[in-house]
Scaffold this active site. Structure first.
Site, short mmCIF file in Angstrom:
data_model
loop_
_atom_site.label_atom_id
_atom_site.label_comp_id
_atom_site.label_asym_id
_atom_site.label_seq_id
_atom_site.Cartn_x
_atom_site.Cartn_y
_atom_site.Cartn_z
CG HIS A 2 -51.84 18.04 -76.93
ND1 HIS A 2 -51.62 16.68 -76.83
CD2 HIS A 2 -50.73 18.53 -77.55
CE1 HIS A 2 -50.44 16.37 -77.34
NE2 HIS A 2 -49.87 17.48 -77.79
CG HIS B 129 -48.98 19.95 -80.34
ND1 HIS B 129 -48.12 19.73 -79.30
CD2 HIS B 129 -49.06 21.31 -80.48
CE1 HIS B 129 -47.68 20.90 -78.82
NE2 HIS B 129 -48.25 21.87 -79.53
CG ASP C 188 -47.49 14.99 -82.65
OD1 ASP C 188 -47.85 16.14 -82.34
OD2 ASP C 188 -46.90 14.23 -81.86
CG HIS C 189 -50.89 14.31 -80.07
ND1 HIS C 189 -50.70 13.45 -79.02
CD2 HIS C 189 -49.67 14.84 -80.35
CE1 HIS C 189 -49.42 13.47 -78.66
NE2 HIS C 189 -48.78 14.31 -79.45
CG HIS D 113 -47.02 19.50 -74.53
ND1 HIS D 113 -45.73 19.52 -75.02
CD2 HIS D 113 -47.79 19.05 -75.55
CE1 HIS D 113 -45.74 19.10 -76.28
NE2 HIS D 113 -46.98 18.82 -76.63
CG ASP E 15 -47.17 15.02 -76.63
OD1 ASP E 15 -47.17 13.78 -76.68
OD2 ASP E 15 -47.04 15.76 -77.63
CG HIS F 53 -44.16 11.55 -78.53
ND1 HIS F 53 -43.93 11.68 -79.88
CD2 HIS F 53 -45.12 12.45 -78.22
CE1 HIS F 53 -44.72 12.63 -80.38
NE2 HIS F 53 -45.46 13.11 -79.39
FE FE Z 1 -46.80 14.85 -79.58
ZN ZN Z 2 -47.74 17.66 -78.41
#
Ligand code: FE
Ligand code: ZN
Length: 263
Positions: free
Chosen positions: A61, A63, A65-66, A120, A137, A175
């Site tokens: 996805h 985001h 942090d990915h 999410h 996530d 995570h």
């Molecule tokens: Fe994340």
């Molecule tokens: Zn995420």
């Protein structure tokens, strides 16, 4: 569904990133595939340390942090395929995939099927194959992703897709949120003995600096309140927390999610 397991020569290693992300690295003796590289640096260090060449990047996805490491990894490894959600909103994706598509990773003899899991985020996808689920996530151990873009109904539907996978499916979440999730799960299900035992195990893992991941579908069906919100015990717990009983399964799921957001 039948399980054909991960080829023996393939290992799956959690490369830690930021404070609590894991970038899963599937590799044999020579090649690697990484899932959700939010940061390029720890991935490049791992590849270098093990003399691996990067064969593909998988993205669940949008985001940061990915996805934040895509550009640097691609500039260091030109022509590496970057496989992720359709929509052209994630820079660097070279192959967009959607529900039911197949992802072939020939250097590792792996094939994954794509499962769309909105909730999410709306673009969220998961990769499933060889008894392994890379769920981004969407699902965490004892928890699930926050509903940033999707509705409770969408997320419940997405999680139900995972519940239908074989019990022994190994689940690679992105995570290390397990201990906080377990604390919440115990508030929802104080009498769940399996959850209590899992809580002790997770604490021991963390005290020894070990990850609590991967997990498996069977464990999650036993301890994760977001996979259990249809059960009468949780519905009673929700009724006493919110002062009213959930009217249906979506309402129950939404109630658990909202309770966690405020926990
Ligand atoms: Fe994340
Ligand atoms: Zn995420």
């Amino acid at each position: 569904m039948t399980q054909d397991f991960m080829p023996e020569e393939v290992s799956v290693f959690p490369i830690p990133a930021f404070t609590d992300n894991y970038i899963w690295c599937l590799h044999n003796a020579s090649h690697a595939v990484v899932v959700d590289p939010g940061d390029a640096q720890p991935v490049m260090a791992f590849l270098k340390q093990h003399s691996l060449s990067l064969a593909a990047i998988l993205i669940t996805h949008h985001h940061h942090d990915h996805t934040g490491g895509i550009a640097r990894l691609v500039s260091a490894n030109p022509n590496v395929p970057v496989i992720g959600p359709r929509g052209n909103h994630i820079r660097g994706i070279t192959k967009s995939v959607s529900q039911g598509d197949t992802v072939h990773l020939p250097v590792l003899s792996l094939t994954f099927s794509v499962i769309e899991t909105p909730g999410h985020t709306l673009d969220h996808i998961a990769f499933y194959g060889h008894g392994a689920l890379f769920c981004g996530d969407t699902l965490f151990s004892a928890g699930c992703g926050r509903l940033f873009e999707g509705s409770p109904e969408q997320m419940l539907h997405s999680l139900n897709k995972f519940k239908r996978l074989p019990d022994d499916t190994i689940v690679y979440c992105t995570h290390e949120y397990t201990q906080a999730n377990v604390a919440f799960a115990k508030a929802v299900e104080p009498d769940n003995a399996e959850l209590q035992a899992y809580s002790d195990w997770a604490d021991a893992q963390r005290n020894n600096d070990n990850p609590t991941l991967p997990t498996d579908i069977k464990t999650q069906k036993a301890i994760n309140p977001f996979l259990r919100s249809h059960l009468s015990g949780i519905q009673e717990s929700l009724a006493s927390h919110w002062g009213k009983s959930p009217v249906n399964d979506v309402d129950a799921f939404a109630g658990v999610r909202r309770w966690k957001d405020e926990f």
